[in-house]
Design a protein around this motif. Sequence first.
Motif, mmCIF file in Angstrom:
data_model
loop_
_atom_site.group_PDB
_atom_site.id
_atom_site.type_symbol
_atom_site.label_atom_id
_atom_site.label_comp_id
_atom_site.label_asym_id
_atom_site.label_seq_id
_atom_site.Cartn_x
_atom_site.Cartn_y
_atom_site.Cartn_z
ATOM 1 N N SER A 1 1.197 -1.000 0.252
ATOM 2 C CA SER A 1 0.114 -0.315 -0.379
ATOM 3 C C SER A 1 0.807 1.059 -0.252
ATOM 4 O O SER A 1 0.352 3.061 -0.811
ATOM 5 C CB SER A 1 -0.770 -0.045 1.118
ATOM 6 O OG SER A 1 -1.836 1.517 1.637
ATOM 7 N N ARG B 1 -9.408 2.224 -2.257
ATOM 8 C CA ARG B 1 -9.396 1.211 -2.126
ATOM 9 C C ARG B 1 -8.628 0.331 -1.647
ATOM 10 O O ARG B 1 -7.696 0.095 -1.760
ATOM 11 C CB ARG B 1 -10.313 0.472 -2.891
ATOM 12 C CG ARG B 1 -11.392 0.535 -3.705
ATOM 13 C CD ARG B 1 -12.168 -0.216 -4.621
ATOM 14 N NE ARG B 1 -13.394 0.174 -4.925
ATOM 15 C CZ ARG B 1 -14.124 -1.057 -5.722
ATOM 16 N NH1 ARG B 1 -13.429 -1.804 -5.749
ATOM 17 N NH2 ARG B 1 -15.992 -0.010 -6.265
ATOM 18 N N TYR B 2 -9.116 -0.496 -0.492
ATOM 19 C CA TYR B 2 -7.844 -1.242 0.259
ATOM 20 C C TYR B 2 -7.719 -2.540 0.492
ATOM 21 O O TYR B 2 -8.837 -2.887 1.117
ATOM 22 C CB TYR B 2 -7.536 -0.493 2.052
ATOM 23 C CG TYR B 2 -6.584 -1.597 2.583
ATOM 24 C CD1 TYR B 2 -4.873 -0.674 2.670
ATOM 25 C CD2 TYR B 2 -6.022 -2.298 3.508
ATOM 26 C CE1 TYR B 2 -3.766 -1.495 2.451
ATOM 27 C CE2 TYR B 2 -5.429 -2.795 4.315
ATOM 28 C CZ TYR B 2 -4.567 -1.951 3.483
ATOM 29 O OH TYR B 2 -3.175 -3.055 4.154
ATOM 30 N N TRP B 3 -6.892 -3.551 -0.219
ATOM 31 C CA TRP B 3 -6.742 -4.512 -0.784
ATOM 32 C C TRP B 3 -5.328 -4.982 0.075
ATOM 33 O O TRP B 3 -4.491 -4.789 0.380
ATOM 34 C CB TRP B 3 -6.319 -4.746 -1.966
ATOM 35 C CG TRP B 3 -7.855 -4.915 -3.116
ATOM 36 C CD1 TRP B 3 -7.646 -3.496 -3.628
ATOM 37 C CD2 TRP B 3 -7.900 -5.680 -3.544
ATOM 38 N NE1 TRP B 3 -8.847 -3.809 -4.925
ATOM 39 C CE2 TRP B 3 -8.919 -4.742 -4.288
ATOM 40 C CE3 TRP B 3 -8.015 -7.237 -3.641
ATOM 41 C CZ2 TRP B 3 -10.273 -5.898 -5.239
ATOM 42 C CZ3 TRP B 3 -8.615 -7.909 -4.178
ATOM 43 C CH2 TRP B 3 -10.226 -6.899 -5.308
ATOM 44 N N TYR C 1 -8.056 -10.128 -0.644
ATOM 45 C CA TYR C 1 -9.017 -8.885 -0.866
ATOM 46 C C TYR C 1 -9.401 -7.579 -1.073
ATOM 47 O O TYR C 1 -8.745 -7.192 -0.149
ATOM 48 C CB TYR C 1 -10.007 -10.261 0.445
ATOM 49 C CG TYR C 1 -10.009 -10.091 1.423
ATOM 50 C CD1 TYR C 1 -8.440 -10.236 2.038
ATOM 51 C CD2 TYR C 1 -10.401 -9.452 1.917
ATOM 52 C CE1 TYR C 1 -7.916 -10.883 3.349
ATOM 53 C CE2 TYR C 1 -10.515 -9.303 3.690
ATOM 54 C CZ TYR C 1 -8.875 -9.259 4.599
ATOM 55 O OH TYR C 1 -9.412 -8.879 5.480
ATOM 56 N N TYR C 2 -10.879 -7.376 -0.900
ATOM 57 C CA TYR C 2 -11.022 -6.124 -1.027
ATOM 58 C C TYR C 2 -12.398 -6.406 -0.211
ATOM 59 O O TYR C 2 -13.236 -6.810 -0.693
ATOM 60 C CB TYR C 2 -11.164 -5.349 -2.041
ATOM 61 C CG TYR C 2 -12.373 -4.276 -1.958
ATOM 62 C CD1 TYR C 2 -11.601 -3.049 -1.368
ATOM 63 C CD2 TYR C 2 -13.336 -3.846 -2.510
ATOM 64 C CE1 TYR C 2 -12.358 -1.969 -0.847
ATOM 65 C CE2 TYR C 2 -14.416 -2.496 -1.759
ATOM 66 C CZ TYR C 2 -13.634 -1.764 -1.884
ATOM 67 O OH TYR C 2 -14.231 -0.197 -1.495
ATOM 68 N N SER D 1 -14.343 -3.345 1.746
ATOM 69 C CA SER D 1 -15.391 -2.497 1.269
ATOM 70 C C SER D 1 -13.673 -1.515 2.506
ATOM 71 O O SER D 1 -15.181 -0.831 3.682
ATOM 72 C CB SER D 1 -16.027 -2.743 2.173
ATOM 73 O OG SER D 1 -17.090 -1.243 1.803
ATOM 74 N N THR E 1 -11.196 1.458 2.964
ATOM 75 C CA THR E 1 -10.562 2.979 1.813
ATOM 76 C C THR E 1 -9.976 3.202 3.470
ATOM 77 O O THR E 1 -9.728 3.573 3.703
ATOM 78 C CB THR E 1 -11.836 3.739 1.834
ATOM 79 O OG1 THR E 1 -13.341 3.520 1.184
ATOM 80 C CG2 THR E 1 -11.746 4.237 1.265
#
Length: 299
Positions: free
Chosen positions: A92, A246-248, A286-287, A289, A291
């Motif tokens: 990230s 979006r944070y994966w 995975y995502y 939901s 942010t």
Amino acid sequence: MAHKLDMKCPVCDSEHYEVFIEPWVNELNPAKLYGAASGMLGTQRLVTCVDCGMIFESPRYDAATIVKGYMSSKEGEHDSQYKMRVLSFYRSLKKNANSLPDPGAKILDIGTAGGAFLEAAMQYGYDAYGMEPSEDLVARGKTRGLQIEQGAIENHSFEQGKFDMVCLWDVIEHLPDPKTALVEIRELLKPNGILLINFPDIGTWQAKIARKRFWWILSVHLHHFTKKSIKDICSRTGFDVFHYQRYWQTLELGYLERMAVHYRIPLTAFITRFTPDFIQRIPIPYYASQTTALARVQK
Ligand SMILES: [Zn+2]
């Protein structure tokens, strides 16, 4: 025994609300409600602010009771994914490199848990400090050689204007008084400093479909932000949001399965029993939901 108190909106201070969810589990013991990051389901009454749309818990225990619960937290299961978390955080940082301070900068991670972000930040080249209320997690972080202070933001011992960036990774939704915390954080930042907030976003289409069954509705999450309410609370506390992402995350399949069982997602208990060990170790991106918002100190 502590009593629950009526809360006003944590963003706009309004006292007008509509009920979003009534509790269906009667659990009043703060150690059970706040003593694990994974929290409990169904214990909260959540309300929606009529004036700004913010969703939050009311009535609710006072801040001291909640923070005491966090301090008692033991997180062996959460900490089992330490290496995977370090990797997710590092990716990230790389992905957002253009918007973040350059390597060499001083950064503070509030609610750092076992220090996975600090480790990623040090690999990235930051001079990284952390704060964490849980004694157990602070002890784990220290054995890893990380710079961690025990406590909540209100009792930090850092000098003002010390940091180029302050990070709140999955923390703002746990804070009893997020506005006061953001004002304190602004004091710790240099002019032009960056605030990073990663949060479970109740404004995504996934959350809208899930509605009352949104998987981040847990006893430890006192507030449910959207991109809009993050922007609102930031602008009221001296920050301008300039970027959302979006944070994966990448965690091992077995851990995700055990969390799914905890959140009572149908059939997962059955599937988990029959997943062999080597398959449980497979890393899964995975995502869910979440942010990431980046904000800058207002001029
Ligand atoms: Zn409001």
